[in-house]
Scaffold this active site. Structure first.
Site, PDB file in Angstrom:
ATOM      1  N   HIS A 145       6.111   7.557 -20.235  1.00 57.88           N
ATOM      2  CA  HIS A 145       7.365   8.406 -20.136  1.00 57.88           C
ATOM      3  C   HIS A 145       8.137   8.120 -19.135  1.00 57.88           C
ATOM      4  O   HIS A 145       7.623   7.543 -18.031  1.00 57.88           O
ATOM      5  CB  HIS A 145       6.859  10.044 -20.270  1.00 57.88           C
ATOM      6  CG  HIS A 145       6.405  10.548 -21.389  1.00 57.88           C
ATOM      7  ND1 HIS A 145       6.298  11.810 -21.551  1.00 57.88           N
ATOM      8  CD2 HIS A 145       5.708   9.852 -22.500  1.00 57.88           C
ATOM      9  CE1 HIS A 145       5.543  12.007 -22.693  1.00 57.88           C
ATOM     10  NE2 HIS A 145       5.237  10.919 -23.349  1.00 57.88           N
TER      11      HIS A 145
ATOM     12  N   GLU B  82       9.461   9.770 -16.658  1.00 57.32           N
ATOM     13  CA  GLU B  82       8.995  10.314 -15.310  1.00 57.32           C
ATOM     14  C   GLU B  82       8.100   9.693 -14.778  1.00 57.32           C
ATOM     15  O   GLU B  82       8.044   9.435 -13.580  1.00 57.32           O
ATOM     16  CB  GLU B  82       8.639  11.964 -15.561  1.00 57.32           C
ATOM     17  CG  GLU B  82       9.764  12.837 -16.091  1.00 57.32           C
ATOM     18  CD  GLU B  82       9.622  12.946 -17.669  1.00 57.32           C
ATOM     19  OE1 GLU B  82       9.895  13.905 -18.165  1.00 57.32           O
ATOM     20  OE2 GLU B  82       9.360  11.977 -18.330  1.00 57.32           O
TER      21      GLU B  82
ATOM     22  N   CYS C 146       7.426  17.271 -19.975  1.00 56.22           N
ATOM     23  CA  CYS C 146       6.296  17.730 -20.920  1.00 56.22           C
ATOM     24  C   CYS C 146       5.116  18.368 -20.044  1.00 56.22           C
ATOM     25  O   CYS C 146       5.271  17.993 -18.720  1.00 56.22           O
ATOM     26  CB  CYS C 146       5.677  16.660 -21.824  1.00 56.22           C
ATOM     27  SG  CYS C 146       4.974  15.097 -20.917  1.00 56.22           S
TER      28      CYS C 146
ATOM     29  N   CYS D 116       3.916  14.990 -17.735  1.00 59.31           N
ATOM     30  CA  CYS D 116       4.657  14.666 -16.800  1.00 59.31           C
ATOM     31  C   CYS D 116       4.752  15.599 -15.520  1.00 59.31           C
ATOM     32  O   CYS D 116       4.930  15.468 -14.275  1.00 59.31           O
ATOM     33  CB  CYS D 116       6.111  14.356 -17.523  1.00 59.31           C
ATOM     34  SG  CYS D 116       6.187  12.738 -18.354  1.00 59.31           S
TER      35      CYS D 116
END
Length: 147
Positions: A46, A48, A76, A79
């Site tokens: 992801h 992040e 999410c 993260c």
């Protein structure tokens, strides 16, 4: 947030869910990332996570307690856990994720006082631009799946 949106546009160009993130230390971007789940075939790739790794490498430390992160979509659960573990100071995100968000939509793990660290959360910066990019991506996906 504009720099995070530019990262999201890179993800869009690579047919990834268009999410971008930047980590800022002393008013300077020290880490950037955009979603690369499909490219790397890695569910943890992801925006992040990539931005945090980049920032940690830049500082030579996993402790990012003097850093802030700007993300185009609410982080999410995974993260948010990484943001908490890295001790990010403040989180700025553009648009909420009502299906998987962990910083106010479904959960608010960032600001709960149940862990040894909390993150101050701000939302809504460039929300329309981020939402529009996500909507364009998913409408394009739906059109391609019909053909």
């Amino acid at each position: 947030m504009y720099a995070a949106l530019q990262e999201a546009e890179k993800a869009f160009e690579e047919d990834e869910v268009p999410v971008g993130a930047v980590v800022v230390f002393q008013n300077k971007i020290i880490g950037k990332g955009f979603n690369q789940v499909e490219k790397l075939k890695d569910a943890t790739a992801h925006a992040e996570m990539i931005a945090l790794t980049s920032a940690s490498n830049h500082l030579g430390s996993w402790r990012l307690n003097e850093c802030d992160i700007y993300v185009t979509l609410e982080p999410c659960i995974m993260c948010t856990g990484a943001l908490l573990a890295s001790r990010i100071r403040e989180l700025y995100f553009a648009t909420s994720d009502i299906k998987f968000g962990a910083c106010g939509s479904i959960y608010n793990l960032a600001e709960e006082n149940k862990t040894n660290h909390t993150i101050k959360v701000y939302s809504g910066l460039l929300a329309k631009e981020s939402e529009d990019l996500l909507k364009l991506f998913f409408s394009k996906r739906r059109i391609l799946s019909i053909k």
